[in-house]
Design a protein around this motif. Structure first.
Motif: not given
Length: 601
Positions: A155-157, A159-167
């Motif tokens: 749950l924590l990791g 959104p961080m990894l998806v956001a990194y891929g989008v950016v």
């Protein structure tokens, strides 16, 4: 069930047959498939039960998880955009620090959960009587422990990894590899924790608690030392490239190439790499797959080691644990119990004896105090690190109130999970309490005092640490401490009062009690209470400090905002917080006391 009956009938010798010829265990593959079917049936039964009788809790969990995931995703998108524009090289350091800390937490959490499920649960006692291999029982309980230990990491990791891929505008292969990377990484620390758990139970029967306590103290000490060494020389040039290099450069210990966290971060960075041509993209994808294969291979190797250890240590440890004779000598902490029982007047001795009983049960249950220590220890480490940023008082006060809300939410989780079921768990021994010369009200008040006093010191200490690290003025510290005291009172009153109002005296599992309607209602009411207290106190305090930082005309030009940001507004908000705390404390307690007096067990 048909497979179990077939297995049982196949294990019985036919008339006139030889037991050696007819008694034959299932193969390891068939046994694994049988336990997998059991796991699937239990999961499906639990899902159907929640859909039929706990729709409110399931909907609430899904809604709050989606909101939490979306909020984290938005924050991480902004953070990675800022970091990418400032200094992109710190991403690998950030990933290494994040995943290495989660790796240590997964080792401890999986070991604790596996200890509870593998040695202390009624299911494990039943499985030990069946003709099943030790490694199969271990794998069955390991899957459960790994799931409950790693869902927070997912749950924590995620959104961080998806956001990194989008950016980073990563290719679709990056998003396809996210789940395999996270699952293969989780297996490694979880298996290490299970190996340590089985080894400690089997070969350290007298030193389990001491060894675990020493490990926890060592981990906390190491974390404090690491934070101190990393942040002791950080100056006022916060959020600059030099600041990031200086801060994360001191965390070089997390960049060891032998750590699985480094394999995970390196593989994800390679998978997210956008090449200028097809050759570079295929090369980056090959590197990412190589790191994934490294994680999978080490996870499978550790699983083989854990299975081998289970065949030699599980039954031995289980026998040692069941046949262990308690020491007759007084425990080292017994002096505290004696001091607590003898403190105060004789009229309150009965109440103090009940509090001591709950305290001893809490100390004996490793699944309770270990989670308490881990979560509040991590919060303390985070609050200690808050001094690395330099804010004015207005923003620091806002962050302080957010930290106060985090402390309250974690305390509400513990009160719902452990305090709410306390009265229900007295059901099987309720007849003993009924024979004692005490009133039923004493039972309810003892639970409240145990919860309130047990949460007051760590919560107020963490809030004080956060405020000191943020450099807040004394007035803001006093406001935060008053709010924290009211939160501890209100959350304890809600959990104990609703637990006495809606007890389930025939259920022996605290997890099932807290996951019912009463536990869900307690969690919802506690969350609303935390929001009301924090918002009521935060708005006037923030307006007051912002008016001094930026000028009264820029923040509150007139009207009720000007009055709210004044000293009278702050005093009124504090009075409202005290009233909310008293209402949240005594209204549920009065309802619970009335219902508990008329309860027929």
């Amino acid at each position: 069930m048909s497979d179990h009956r077939a297995t049982t009938s196949a294990s019985l010798p036919p008339p006139g047959g030889s037991p050696a010829q007819s008694c034959r265990l299932l193969s390891i593959d068939a046994e694994s498939r049988l336990f997998l079917r059991l796991r699937a049936q239990v999961a499906w039964s639990s899902l159907r039960s929640m859909l039929s009788s706990a729709r409110l809790r399931l909907s609430l969990v899904a809604l709050l998880s989606a909101m939490f995931w979306g909020s984290l995703y938005g924050l991480f998108v902004e953070a990675f955009t800022f970091l990418d524009s400032l200094h992109a090289e710190v991403i690998s350091l950030l990933f290494n620090a994040f995943f290495s800390s989660l790796m240590v937490m997964l080792v401890f959490s999986t070991g604790i959960l596996l200890y509870s499920g593998l040695y202390c649960s009624p299911e494990s006692r039943l499985l030990m009587t069946l003709p099943a291999r030790e490694e199969s029982i271990f794998e069955h309980k390991f899957q459960e422990a790994m799931w409950f230990a790693s869902w927070g990491f997912i749950l924590l990791g995620s959104p961080m990894l998806v956001a990194y891929g989008v950016v980073r505008h990563s290719p679709w292969t990056y998003f396809a590899l996210l789940l395999p990377f996270m699952v293969s990484f989780v297996v490694i620390p979880s298996t290490v924790g299970s190996i340590c758990c089985m080894a400690m139970v089997a070969w350290m029967p007298r030193l389990r608690v001491h060894a675990l306590s020493a490990c926890l103290l060592a981990m906390c000490g190491f974390g404090l030392w690491l934070a101190w060494s990393a942040l002791s020389s950080v100056k006022a040039d916060s959020m600059s490239a030099a600041w990031f290099e200086q801060t994360f450069g001191r965390l070089a210990i997390t960049e060891q190439k032998l750590l699985p966290s480094w394999w995970l971060s390196s593989g994800l960075i390679e998978a997210a790499r956008v090449g200028t041509n097809a050759k570079e993209r295929w090369a980056a994808l090959g590197e990412a797959v190589s790191f994934l294969a490294l994680l999978v291979a080490n996870g499978m190797l550790l699983q083989l080691v854990a299975g081998w250890l289970a065949t030699r240590a599980y039954r031995l440890g289980y026998s040692e644990l069941v046949g262990e004779v308690p020491a007759r000598r007084q425990r080292p902490i017994g002096w505290f119990d004696q001091m607590l029982m003898n403190a105060g007047s004789a009229a309150g001795r009965r109440l103090r004896l009940l509090v001591v009983k709950d305290l001893r049960l809490f100390r004996r249950d490793i699944s309770q105090w270990s989670q308490f220590v881990i979560f509040f220890g991590l919060l303390g480490l985070y609050f200690f690190n808050a001094r690395s940023f330099n804010y004015n008082n207005a923003y620091a006060s806002m962050i302080g109130f957010l930290n106060l809300a985090v402390v309250g939410l974690i305390l509400s989780t513990f009160t719902t999970r452990f305090v709410f079921p306390m009265i229900s768990l007295e059901g099987r021994r309720f007849w003993i309490l009924g024979l004692l010369p005490l009133h039923r009200d004493h039972i309810v008040w003892s639970k409240f005092l145990f919860s309130f006093l047990g949460g007051l010191l760590p919560c107020c200490g963490l809030v004080l640490l956060s405020d000191v690290m943020l450099g807040l003025p004394r007035r803001a510290i006093v406001i935060h401490e008053i709010c924290c005291v009211m939160l501890c009172m209100g959350l304890s009153g809600i959990a104990v009062g609703l637990g006495a109002k809606m007890p389930d005296l025939r259920e022996s599992s605290p997890a099932k009690i807290s996951s019912g309607f009463g536990g869900t209602l307690s969690l919802v009411v506690s969350s609303l209470f935390i929001m009301l207290v924090v918002v009521t106190a935060a708005l006037p305090t923030h307006l007051f400090l912002a008016s001094h930082a930026f000028g009264s005309d820029a923040v509150a030009p007139g009207g009720w905002l000007a009055w709210a940001g004044s000293t009278q507004g702050i005093a009124t908000s504090l009075s409202a917080v005290v009233v909310l705390g008293l209402l949240a404390t005594f209204v549920p307690l009065v309802l619970g006391l009335r219902a508990f007096r008329q309860l027929e067990p």
